[in-house]
Design a protein around this motif. Structure first.
Motif, PDB file in Angstrom:
ATOM      1  N   VAL A   1       0.850  -1.201   0.000  1.00 20.95           N
ATOM      2  CA  VAL A   1       0.000   0.000   0.000  1.00 20.95           C
ATOM      3  C   VAL A   1       0.879   1.242   0.000  1.00 20.95           C
ATOM      4  O   VAL A   1       0.628   2.198  -0.743  1.00 20.95           O
ATOM      5  CB  VAL A   1      -0.973  -0.008   1.202  1.00 20.95           C
ATOM      6  CG1 VAL A   1      -1.676   1.337   1.339  1.00 20.95           C
ATOM      7  CG2 VAL A   1      -1.987  -1.134   1.046  1.00 20.95           C
ATOM      8  N   LEU A   2       1.925   1.233   0.801  1.00 18.04           N
ATOM      9  CA  LEU A   2       2.854   2.371   0.851  1.00 18.04           C
ATOM     10  C   LEU A   2       3.503   2.591  -0.518  1.00 18.04           C
ATOM     11  O   LEU A   2       3.629   3.724  -0.989  1.00 18.04           O
ATOM     12  CB  LEU A   2       3.911   2.106   1.920  1.00 18.04           C
ATOM     13  CG  LEU A   2       4.805   3.244   2.338  1.00 18.04           C
ATOM     14  CD1 LEU A   2       4.013   4.461   2.771  1.00 18.04           C
ATOM     15  CD2 LEU A   2       5.721   2.787   3.467  1.00 18.04           C
ATOM     16  N   ALA A   3       3.876   1.498  -1.191  1.00 20.86           N
ATOM     17  CA  ALA A   3       4.464   1.608  -2.533  1.00 20.86           C
ATOM     18  C   ALA A   3       3.457   2.184  -3.522  1.00 20.86           C
ATOM     19  O   ALA A   3       3.805   3.037  -4.349  1.00 20.86           O
ATOM     20  CB  ALA A   3       4.961   0.246  -3.008  1.00 20.86           C
ATOM     21  N   ALA A   4       2.214   1.734  -3.436  1.00 22.34           N
ATOM     22  CA  ALA A   4       1.178   2.254  -4.338  1.00 22.34           C
ATOM     23  C   ALA A   4       0.998   3.752  -4.124  1.00 22.34           C
ATOM     24  O   ALA A   4       0.864   4.513  -5.089  1.00 22.34           O
ATOM     25  CB  ALA A   4      -0.133   1.515  -4.113  1.00 22.34           C
TER      26      ALA A   4
ATOM     27  N   GLN B   1       0.953   8.852  -6.114  1.00 22.44           N
ATOM     28  CA  GLN B   1       0.506  10.026  -5.362  1.00 22.44           C
ATOM     29  C   GLN B   1       0.282  11.250  -6.235  1.00 22.44           C
ATOM     30  O   GLN B   1       0.970  11.391  -7.237  1.00 22.44           O
ATOM     31  CB  GLN B   1       1.487  10.322  -4.233  1.00 22.44           C
ATOM     32  CG  GLN B   1       2.903  10.678  -4.667  1.00 22.44           C
ATOM     33  CD  GLN B   1       3.794  10.786  -3.454  1.00 22.44           C
ATOM     34  OE1 GLN B   1       3.478  11.469  -2.504  1.00 22.44           O
ATOM     35  NE2 GLN B   1       4.919  10.102  -3.492  1.00 22.44           N
ATOM     36  N   PRO B   2      -0.673  12.076  -5.885  1.00 20.80           N
ATOM     37  CA  PRO B   2      -1.637  11.905  -4.798  1.00 20.80           C
ATOM     38  C   PRO B   2      -2.706  10.899  -5.208  1.00 20.80           C
ATOM     39  O   PRO B   2      -3.167  10.903  -6.346  1.00 20.80           O
ATOM     40  CB  PRO B   2      -2.222  13.298  -4.616  1.00 20.80           C
ATOM     41  CG  PRO B   2      -2.075  13.958  -5.946  1.00 20.80           C
ATOM     42  CD  PRO B   2      -0.845  13.358  -6.571  1.00 20.80           C
ATOM     43  N   ILE B   3      -3.083  10.030  -4.271  1.00 19.45           N
ATOM     44  CA  ILE B   3      -4.044   8.970  -4.563  1.00 19.45           C
ATOM     45  C   ILE B   3      -5.090   8.892  -3.449  1.00 19.45           C
ATOM     46  O   ILE B   3      -4.775   9.107  -2.283  1.00 19.45           O
ATOM     47  CB  ILE B   3      -3.334   7.603  -4.750  1.00 19.45           C
ATOM     48  CG1 ILE B   3      -4.295   6.541  -5.263  1.00 19.45           C
ATOM     49  CG2 ILE B   3      -2.610   7.183  -3.484  1.00 19.45           C
ATOM     50  CD1 ILE B   3      -3.615   5.255  -5.720  1.00 19.45           C
ATOM     51  N   THR B   4      -6.318   8.597  -3.833  1.00 19.16           N
ATOM     52  CA  THR B   4      -7.418   8.478  -2.875  1.00 19.16           C
ATOM     53  C   THR B   4      -7.533   7.031  -2.396  1.00 19.16           C
ATOM     54  O   THR B   4      -6.927   6.122  -2.978  1.00 19.16           O
ATOM     55  CB  THR B   4      -8.756   8.883  -3.521  1.00 19.16           C
ATOM     56  OG1 THR B   4      -9.018   7.975  -4.607  1.00 19.16           O
ATOM     57  CG2 THR B   4      -8.731  10.325  -4.032  1.00 19.16           C
TER      58      THR B   4
END
Length: 199
Positions: free
Chosen positions: A113-116, A121-124
């Motif tokens: 999740v951190l990699a995604a 970024q920025p991502i919802t």
């Protein structure tokens, strides 16, 4: 009375010293500044303790060579330099020192999740759901935020204006990156089996 930091009370030029001793003193000043700082020190700040026109980069190179074989090294991260323990000594540090709060203690999914977030970024949260095929819990987002690895970004420009997530300077420090452009190529991560989905 508060001290005026703009007052020049430091002899930066050291003209009374021979050139080789002057260089050594500038190296030691940079070493002292880095040693005293808990965060990366930018070039502009290091330039305040050496002579005008002196190459901070060359001083750093010489200091790094001087530290060869020691348990710590100078690392360039987030637009500055800082001291770090060499990776080879991580087991010894964990065994003897109280570094509990410094350990990230993330599981594979947390890292994914951190990699995604780092790559998109920025991502919802909805964007994360589209990547992983499932809802990302508020608890996980809260843990990453509490560790200082992510923060809120600009609100998404659509109905409801949901919050977005971005990585932080602490993320860069934790993963020893100078900037986001230093992230590994996402396709290489997928090919190596480190992530299951394309980021």
């Amino acid at each position: 009375m508060a001290r005026d930091h703009s007052e020049p009370d430091l002899d930066r030029e050291l003209e009374d010293l021979p050139p080789e001793l002057r260089w050594r003193e500038w190296m030691r000043r940079i070493e002292a500044v880095l040693f005293a700082s808990a965060s990366p020190v930018p070039r502009e700040d290091l330039a305040k303790v050496v002579g005008q026109g002196v190459s901070v980069d060359l001083l750093i190179e010489d200091l790094a060579a001087d530290l060869e074989g020691r348990a710590f090294e100078i690392t360039e991260v987030v637009g500055g330099w800082m001291f770090r323990s060499r990776a080879a000594y991580a087991p010894a540090i964990r065994a003897a020192a109280d570094v509990g709060e410094q350990l990230l203690d993330l599981n594979e999914f947390d890292v994914a999740v951190l990699a995604a977030i780092a790559y998109r970024q920025p991502i919802t949260r909805e964007g994360l759901k589209n990547i992983f095929g499932k809802e990302i819990s508020r608890d996980l987002i809260g843990r990453l935020n509490a560790r200082g690895l992510i923060g809120t970004g600009p609100r998404a420009p659509r109905r409801g204006a949901p919050y977005t997530f971005v990585t932080t300077e602490k993320f860069l420090l934790a993963f020893d990156l100078e900037a986001l452009v230093d992230l590994p190529d996402p396709e290489q991560l997928k090919d190596a089996g480190m992530v299951e989905t394309a980021l």
